[in-house]
Scaffold this motif. Structure first.
Motif, short mmCIF file in Angstrom:
data_model
loop_
_atom_site.label_atom_id
_atom_site.label_comp_id
_atom_site.label_asym_id
_atom_site.label_seq_id
_atom_site.Cartn_x
_atom_site.Cartn_y
_atom_site.Cartn_z
N ASP A 284 -34.68 15.71 66.16
CA ASP A 284 -34.64 14.34 66.65
C ASP A 284 -33.70 13.52 65.77
O ASP A 284 -33.24 13.99 64.73
CB ASP A 284 -36.03 13.71 66.70
N GLY A 285 -33.36 12.32 66.24
CA GLY A 285 -32.54 11.43 65.44
C GLY A 285 -31.14 11.24 65.99
O GLY A 285 -30.33 12.16 65.96
N GLY A 286 -30.86 10.06 66.53
CA GLY A 286 -29.51 9.70 66.92
C GLY A 286 -29.07 10.13 68.30
O GLY A 286 -27.92 9.89 68.68
N VAL A 287 -29.94 10.76 69.07
CA VAL A 287 -29.55 11.21 70.42
C VAL A 287 -29.47 9.99 71.34
O VAL A 287 -30.47 9.33 71.60
CB VAL A 287 -30.56 12.24 70.97
N ARG A 288 -28.27 9.72 71.83
CA ARG A 288 -28.06 8.57 72.71
C ARG A 288 -27.32 8.94 74.00
O ARG A 288 -27.17 8.11 74.88
CB ARG A 288 -27.24 7.48 71.98
N ARG A 289 -26.81 10.16 74.08
CA ARG A 289 -26.05 10.61 75.24
C ARG A 289 -26.44 12.05 75.60
O ARG A 289 -26.89 12.81 74.75
CB ARG A 289 -24.55 10.58 74.95
N GLY A 290 -26.19 12.40 76.86
CA GLY A 290 -26.37 13.79 77.26
C GLY A 290 -25.45 14.72 76.51
O GLY A 290 -25.78 15.89 76.27
N THR A 291 -24.28 14.22 76.10
CA THR A 291 -23.39 15.03 75.27
C THR A 291 -24.04 15.38 73.94
O THR A 291 -23.83 16.47 73.39
CB THR A 291 -22.06 14.29 75.01
N ASP A 292 -24.86 14.46 73.41
CA ASP A 292 -25.58 14.73 72.15
C ASP A 292 -26.60 15.86 72.35
O ASP A 292 -26.77 16.71 71.46
CB ASP A 292 -26.31 13.48 71.67
N VAL A 293 -27.26 15.86 73.49
CA VAL A 293 -28.22 16.92 73.78
C VAL A 293 -27.50 18.27 73.78
O VAL A 293 -27.96 19.25 73.16
CB VAL A 293 -28.91 16.69 75.14
N PHE A 294 -26.37 18.33 74.44
CA PHE A 294 -25.59 19.57 74.52
C PHE A 294 -25.17 20.02 73.12
O PHE A 294 -25.29 21.20 72.78
CB PHE A 294 -24.36 19.35 75.40
N LYS A 295 -24.67 19.10 72.31
CA LYS A 295 -24.22 19.45 70.96
C LYS A 295 -25.36 20.03 70.13
O LYS A 295 -25.17 21.00 69.39
CB LYS A 295 -23.62 18.22 70.28
N ALA A 296 -26.54 19.43 70.24
CA ALA A 296 -27.70 19.94 69.49
C ALA A 296 -28.05 21.35 69.92
O ALA A 296 -28.35 22.22 69.09
CB ALA A 296 -28.89 19.01 69.67
N LEU A 297 -28.03 21.61 71.22
CA LEU A 297 -28.34 22.96 71.71
C LEU A 297 -27.27 23.96 71.28
O LEU A 297 -27.58 25.09 70.92
CB LEU A 297 -28.51 22.96 73.23
N ALA A 298 -26.02 23.54 71.30
CA ALA A 298 -24.93 24.43 70.89
C ALA A 298 -25.07 24.82 69.42
O ALA A 298 -24.70 25.94 69.03
CB ALA A 298 -23.58 23.77 71.13
N LEU A 299 -25.62 23.92 68.61
CA LEU A 299 -25.79 24.20 67.19
C LEU A 299 -27.13 24.85 66.87
O LEU A 299 -27.46 25.04 65.70
CB LEU A 299 -25.62 22.91 66.38
N GLY A 300 -27.90 25.19 67.90
CA GLY A 300 -29.08 26.03 67.67
C GLY A 300 -30.43 25.43 67.97
O GLY A 300 -31.45 26.11 67.83
N ALA A 301 -30.49 24.15 68.38
CA ALA A 301 -31.78 23.57 68.73
C ALA A 301 -32.22 24.06 70.11
O ALA A 301 -31.40 24.32 70.98
CB ALA A 301 -31.69 22.04 68.75
N GLN A 302 -33.52 24.18 70.27
CA GLN A 302 -34.07 24.56 71.57
C GLN A 302 -34.27 23.33 72.46
O GLN A 302 -34.24 23.42 73.68
CB GLN A 302 -35.40 25.30 71.39
N ALA A 303 -34.47 22.17 71.83
CA ALA A 303 -34.62 20.91 72.56
C ALA A 303 -34.43 19.78 71.58
O ALA A 303 -34.45 19.97 70.35
CB ALA A 303 -36.00 20.82 73.22
N VAL A 304 -34.24 18.56 72.11
CA VAL A 304 -34.18 17.37 71.28
C VAL A 304 -35.36 16.48 71.61
O VAL A 304 -35.93 16.54 72.70
CB VAL A 304 -32.87 16.59 71.50
N LEU A 305 -35.73 15.64 70.65
CA LEU A 305 -36.74 14.61 70.88
C LEU A 305 -36.05 13.24 70.82
O LEU A 305 -35.18 13.02 69.97
CB LEU A 305 -37.84 14.67 69.82
N ILE A 306 -36.44 12.36 71.71
CA ILE A 306 -35.86 11.01 71.72
C ILE A 306 -36.96 9.99 71.42
O ILE A 306 -38.05 10.05 71.98
CB ILE A 306 -35.14 10.69 73.04
N GLY A 307 -36.65 9.06 70.52
CA GLY A 307 -37.63 8.09 70.09
C GLY A 307 -37.28 6.67 70.47
O GLY A 307 -37.80 6.13 71.45
N ARG A 308 -36.37 6.04 69.74
CA ARG A 308 -36.05 4.64 69.99
C ARG A 308 -35.65 4.36 71.44
O ARG A 308 -36.10 3.36 72.01
CB ARG A 308 -34.96 4.17 69.03
N PRO A 309 -34.79 5.17 72.08
CA PRO A 309 -34.41 4.85 73.46
C PRO A 309 -35.60 4.75 74.41
O PRO A 309 -35.59 3.94 75.34
CB PRO A 309 -33.49 6.02 73.85
#
Length: 364
Positions: A284-309
């Motif tokens: 989690d942390g700093g995800v604000r776009r769908g491109t961010d989700v993709f980047k996290a998965l490309a670097l090895g995350a299975q999923a992202v968590l979104i908080g403030r948005p």
């Protein structure tokens, strides 16, 4: 700005206009100089794509599986506190939005609504965030309630032996409402004439002695799988696997704890390489776009968590706002997958992104 937001940043502006300054600052603020708060977002900007062309992307499958639970996309709702400060329906509205989007919500330990209220609001897969207080029987009681009410996993937040210095809350003299889940267990009434009531409350209650050996105690009081949240280094990632956690959440607590800790997307690969696929890794942390989700998965995350948005969506437009936040991210993520040549989540690889370090290295 149009009345109907077209991206998550516009939801933040609507939330700023809708909320009292104290509450907006509580949700939006970070620790001390807020360097890490900015870096959580900006570090994503320094990662670029290596898109592939002429791939059949006429059908895109965003779905994935977390701890054997299938969700519509690798986007989960992170635990964030006190949703009733944003909207009268609080976490009940958030839970319904998560269920309608077929994703997992992690209910915050410091939620405005009770475990039972959220459980009764709709049928869905939910996890429960756990802090361990000095009075260990409080944690045990809450874990039992979460189990009884159908929560599927625990998320142990482990980066808070003390509360980070959140200067906006100190200036605003932020007051902590009585937490419904702690009624009859612990009072949140703490007198503090010098700053944040939240800071004073945390200092009185947080267990600074919590350590790795206490994972054995936690496993002894529950059958639920335990994910550990707050890991930023290979050393702690290896230790987490050794003690038998079911998953790791790479997190700097939304930049609200230790300023100048690394942006989570920058720390992700170090943890991924250390774990070597033995347990799932989320971030989690700093995800604000769908491109961010993709980047996290490309670097090895299975999923992202979104908080403030999520909170911003709730403050701006209630349950509908939370749903729109999730849908926007899903739509942007789907478009990113199409334009990078990835018809499904399993097709997203490390070769689809280039980090800042790689760009600098290539110029040497």
């Amino acid at each position: 700005m149009a009345a109907e937001p077209v991206n998550l940043n516009e939801f933040q502006e609507l939330a700023r206009l809708a909320l009292p300054k104290m509450y907006y600052d509580f949700y939006a603020g970070g620790a001390e100089d807020e360097h890490t708060l900015k870096e959580n977002v900006e570090a994503f900007h320094r990662i670029t794509f290596r898109p592939r062309i002429l791939v059949d992307v006429s059908r895109i499958d965003l779905s994935t599986t977390i701890l054997d639970y299938k969700i519509s996309a690798p986007i989960i709702i992170a635990p964030t506190a006190l949703h009733k400060l944003a909207n009268p329906e609080g976490e009940v509205a958030t839970a319904r939005a998560a269920a309608s989007c077929n994703t997992i919500m992690v209910l915050s330990f410091t939620s405005s609504c009770s475990i039972e209220e959220v459980a009764a609001s709709c049928n869905a897969v939910r996890f429960y965030q756990l802090y361990v207080f000095k009075k260990r029987d409080i944690a045990a009681t809450l874990v039992q309630r979460a189990e009884r009410n159908g929560f599927k996993a625990l998320v142990l937040t482990a980066d808070t032996p003390r509360l980070g210095r959140r200067e906006a809350d100190i200036k605003n003299k932020m007051i902590t409402p009585q937490l419904k889940n702690l009624e009859g267990l612990l009072s949140t009434k703490v007198s503090s004439d010098t700053g944040s009531n939240l800071e004073a409350y945390a200092k009185e209650t947080m267990d600074a002695s919590l350590s790795w050996k206490d994972l054995e105690w936690l496993r002894s009081i529950t059958k639920l799988p335990i994910l550990i949240k707050g890991i930023l280094t290979r050393e702690d990632a290896i230790k987490a696997v050794e003690v038998g956690v079911a998953g790791i959440i790479v997190s700097n607590h939304g930049a609200r704890q230790l300023d100048y800790s690394p942006a989570t997307i920058s720390a992700l690969e170090e943890v991924v390489h250390a774990v070597k696929g033995r347990v799932p890794i989320l971030m989690d942390g700093g995800v604000r776009r769908g491109t961010d989700v993709f980047k996290a998965l490309a670097l090895g995350a299975q999923a992202v968590l979104i908080g403030r948005p999520v909170v911003y969506g709730l403050a701006a437009k209630g349950e509908y706002g939370v749903r729109r936040v999730i849908e926007m991210l899903k739509d942007e993520f789907e478009l990113t997958m199409a334009l990078t040549g990835c018809p499904s989540v399993k097709h997203i690889t490390r070769n689809h992104v280039r980090t800042e370090h790689e760009r600098i290295h290539s110029m040497l």
